[in-house]
Design an enzyme around this catalytic site. Structure first.
Site, PDB file in Angstrom:
ATOM      1  CB  CYS A 247      -4.067   3.812 -11.125  1.00 42.91           C
ATOM      2  SG  CYS A 247      -5.180   5.083 -10.507  1.00 42.91           S
TER       3      CYS A 247
ATOM      4  CB  CYS B 209      -6.217   3.083  -3.049  1.00 41.92           C
ATOM      5  SG  CYS B 209      -5.979   3.602  -1.389  1.00 41.92           S
TER       6      CYS B 209
ATOM      7  CB  CYS C  89     -10.027  10.398  -0.431  1.00 48.26           C
ATOM      8  SG  CYS C  89      -9.031  10.017  -1.853  1.00 48.26           S
TER       9      CYS C  89
ATOM     10  CD  GLU D  47     -15.988   8.006  -8.548  1.00 54.50           C
ATOM     11  OE1 GLU D  47     -17.064   7.420  -8.624  1.00 54.50           O
ATOM     12  OE2 GLU D  47     -14.896   7.405  -8.563  1.00 54.50           O
TER      13      GLU D  47
ATOM     14  CB  CYS E  63      -0.124   4.458 -12.408  1.00 54.80           C
ATOM     15  SG  CYS E  63       0.738   5.994 -12.025  1.00 54.80           S
TER      16      CYS E  63
ATOM     17  CB  CYS F 248      -5.114  10.736 -14.111  1.00 52.96           C
ATOM     18  SG  CYS F 248      -3.550  10.959 -13.236  1.00 52.96           S
TER      19      CYS F 248
HETATM   20  N1  SAH Z   1      -1.723  10.949  -8.570  1.00 56.00           N
HETATM   21  C1  SAH Z   1      -1.482  11.006  -7.140  1.00 56.00           C
HETATM   22  C2  SAH Z   1      -2.762  11.011  -6.329  1.00 56.00           C
HETATM   23  C3  SAH Z   1      -3.574   9.726  -6.386  1.00 56.00           C
HETATM   24  S1  SAH Z   1      -3.379   8.905  -4.867  1.00 56.00           S
HETATM   25  C4  SAH Z   1      -0.593   9.853  -6.765  1.00 56.00           C
HETATM   26  O1  SAH Z   1      -0.358   8.999  -7.589  1.00 56.00           O
HETATM   27  O2  SAH Z   1      -0.087   9.834  -5.645  1.00 56.00           O
HETATM   28  C5  SAH Z   1      -4.093   7.356  -5.145  1.00 56.00           C
HETATM   29  C6  SAH Z   1      -3.236   6.276  -4.547  1.00 56.00           C
HETATM   30  O3  SAH Z   1      -3.843   4.997  -4.786  1.00 56.00           O
HETATM   31  C7  SAH Z   1      -1.881   6.258  -5.166  1.00 56.00           C
HETATM   32  O4  SAH Z   1      -0.914   5.896  -4.229  1.00 56.00           O
HETATM   33  C8  SAH Z   1      -2.055   5.144  -6.171  1.00 56.00           C
HETATM   34  O5  SAH Z   1      -0.828   4.650  -6.579  1.00 56.00           O
HETATM   35  C9  SAH Z   1      -2.878   4.159  -5.408  1.00 56.00           C
HETATM   36  N2  SAH Z   1      -3.556   3.195  -6.255  1.00 56.00           N
HETATM   37  C10 SAH Z   1      -3.882   3.343  -7.549  1.00 56.00           C
HETATM   38  N3  SAH Z   1      -4.506   2.260  -8.018  1.00 56.00           N
HETATM   39  C11 SAH Z   1      -4.580   1.394  -7.005  1.00 56.00           C
HETATM   40  C12 SAH Z   1      -5.160   0.098  -6.866  1.00 56.00           C
HETATM   41  N4  SAH Z   1      -5.781  -0.478  -7.873  1.00 56.00           N
HETATM   42  N5  SAH Z   1      -5.076  -0.509  -5.672  1.00 56.00           N
HETATM   43  C13 SAH Z   1      -4.473   0.110  -4.640  1.00 56.00           C
HETATM   44  N6  SAH Z   1      -3.930   1.332  -4.703  1.00 56.00           N
HETATM   45  C14 SAH Z   1      -3.980   1.967  -5.878  1.00 56.00           C
END
Ligand code: SAH
Length: 392
Positions: A142, A364, A128, A114, A139, A135
């Protein structure tokens, strides 16, 4: 004779599996050069043609070799025979009530990822992009983290996401005045620093002034903390750095951003301090997702300020975006404001990021596709099937 030669040349470099004609769209210049040399051009000519091609494809956005008026007709015909200028297939395109757009793109069989365009209030907007499908990081907050890694995207596939957005926004040529697509953020699916070679090549292509012309200072790469690759990212790409921090203590970060068990906060911050050219005009963005009762206390805000001492930084507070089955809730608004206040008073910009595109699952951490990695056995079966197909 000419035809025969071409065929012979082809056989030496293409795998002998039935393959669709290769698209040149989004291909970095060095790869374009090799393609032109494979067509039989001498290195000097190949170099010139590669530069012309990338200008037509990435600056003007043409999707037809006929439009390439400074390339001789015969070569144009040859190119059209061997290559296409197609973008990967768009499987789904959704537009949010707030103007955010999301594309699900098929890069290959069962490899779908996406990209999200987030128009700003002012005259700017960010695309983005994903660097991997799936991945490896897990986390806990996420959604992408619940999808296993399918594979790294190639530089061409990363660039293609930009081509698709620019097609849709009708912003060719690249230097179009008042263009809305002004920034690129590597904040889609995947961990860019686990795919740094392709990400660096993609950034070269995206920032090329005779190509997509989005400057390196307008490109941000976000990492969950692959510490050893952080200074290298800066040296190779000149991009802006973003860190998904989310916790200020190792015990909590070990749990919610598990890569912290490998590279703890101290190691991470040593790497960040080694990022080239940091200063007032080049700050590190720290992303901090607000999880109710988990990481949102005033004490943690104060620890965050301490942790950032000496690092030119801005902080993005991201209200947690929910997804089905997520084990968290978003912090209350007052809590987020109180947290922002503490960080602000310490002198850091700390905007609270308004969630965008939640209704189409484009915010995000909400990105996820149905793609799954195939087993080696499945791949062998498919290759065997393709072979049989060829011999008929
Ligand atoms: N793997 C890289 C690139 C992904 S960026 C990284 O972790 O930086 C995506 C961003 O969205 C990251 O900062 C991640 O922590 C954040 N994110 C992930 N899940 C989220 C959620 N449910 N709500 C808000 N932010 C989230």
């Amino acid at each position: 004779m000419g035809r025969l030669m071409k065929t012979e040349l082809d056989l030496t470099r293409r795998p002998q599996v039935a393959a669709a004609p290769v698209s040149l769209a989004g291909m970095p210049v060095p790869a374009l050069r090799s393609e032109m040399e494979a067509l039989g051009l001498d290195p000097k000519k190949a170099r010139m043609r590669a530069h012309q091609l990338r200008r037509w494809m990435h600056y003007f956005g043409v999707q037809d070799f006929d439009g390439m008026t400074d390339i001789a007709k015969a070569l144009r015909a040859q190119l059209a025979e061997q290559y296409t200028l197609e973008r990967p297939e768009i499987v789904e395109h959704k537009i949010s009530v707030d103007g955010t757009q999301k594309w699900l793109t098929r890069f290959g069989p069962n490899v779908e990822g996406e990209s999200v365009f987030i128009p700003d209030v002012a005259r700017s907007g960010a695309l983005c992009v994903s660097s991997q499908v799936g991945c490896t990081l897990n986390c806990t907050f996420c959604h992408t983290g619940t999808q296993k890694l399918v594979r790294n995207l190639t530089a061409q596939e990363i660039v293609a996401q930009v081509l698709i957005a620019r097609d849709e926004l009708e912003e060719w040529p690249s230097a179009a005045e008042n263009r809305r697509l002004t920034n690129i953020v590597f904040m889609g699916m995947g961990e860019p620093l686990y795919n740094l070679d392709h990400v660096a090549d993609a950034i070269d292509t995206i920032s090329d002034g005779d190509g997509l012309a989005i400057g390196r200072r307008r490109i941000t790469v976000s990492t969950a903390g692959v510490a050893p690759k952080i200074p290298e990212l800066g040296a190779r790409t000149g991009a802006m750095l973003a860190i998904s921090l989310h916790a200020v203590r190792d015990d909590l970060r070990d749990e919610i951003v598990p890569i912290n068990r490998k590279y703890d906060l101290q190691t991470l911050f040593e790497a960040i301090r080694a990022y080239p050219d940091l200063g007032n005009s080049k700050r590190v963005t720290f992303e901090y997702v607000m999880l109710k009762g988990v990481n949102d206390s005033a004490a943690e805000a104060r620890d965050l300020v301490k942790l950032l001492r000496g690092v030119p930084a801005k902080i993005n507070l991201i209200p947690f975006n929910p997804w089905p089955g997520a084990p968290y809730e978003c912090s209350d608004w007052e809590t987020i404001e109180a947290f922002a206040d503490i960080v602000n008073r310490a002198g850091y910009a700390s905007p609270i990021r308004t969630p965008r595109g939640r209704d189409i699952f484009a915010a995000c951490g909400q990105l996820r596709s149905e793609s799954v990695k195939k087993s080696a056995a499945e791949k062998r079966r498919e290759a065997a099937a393709a072979d049989t197909h060829l011999s008929h």
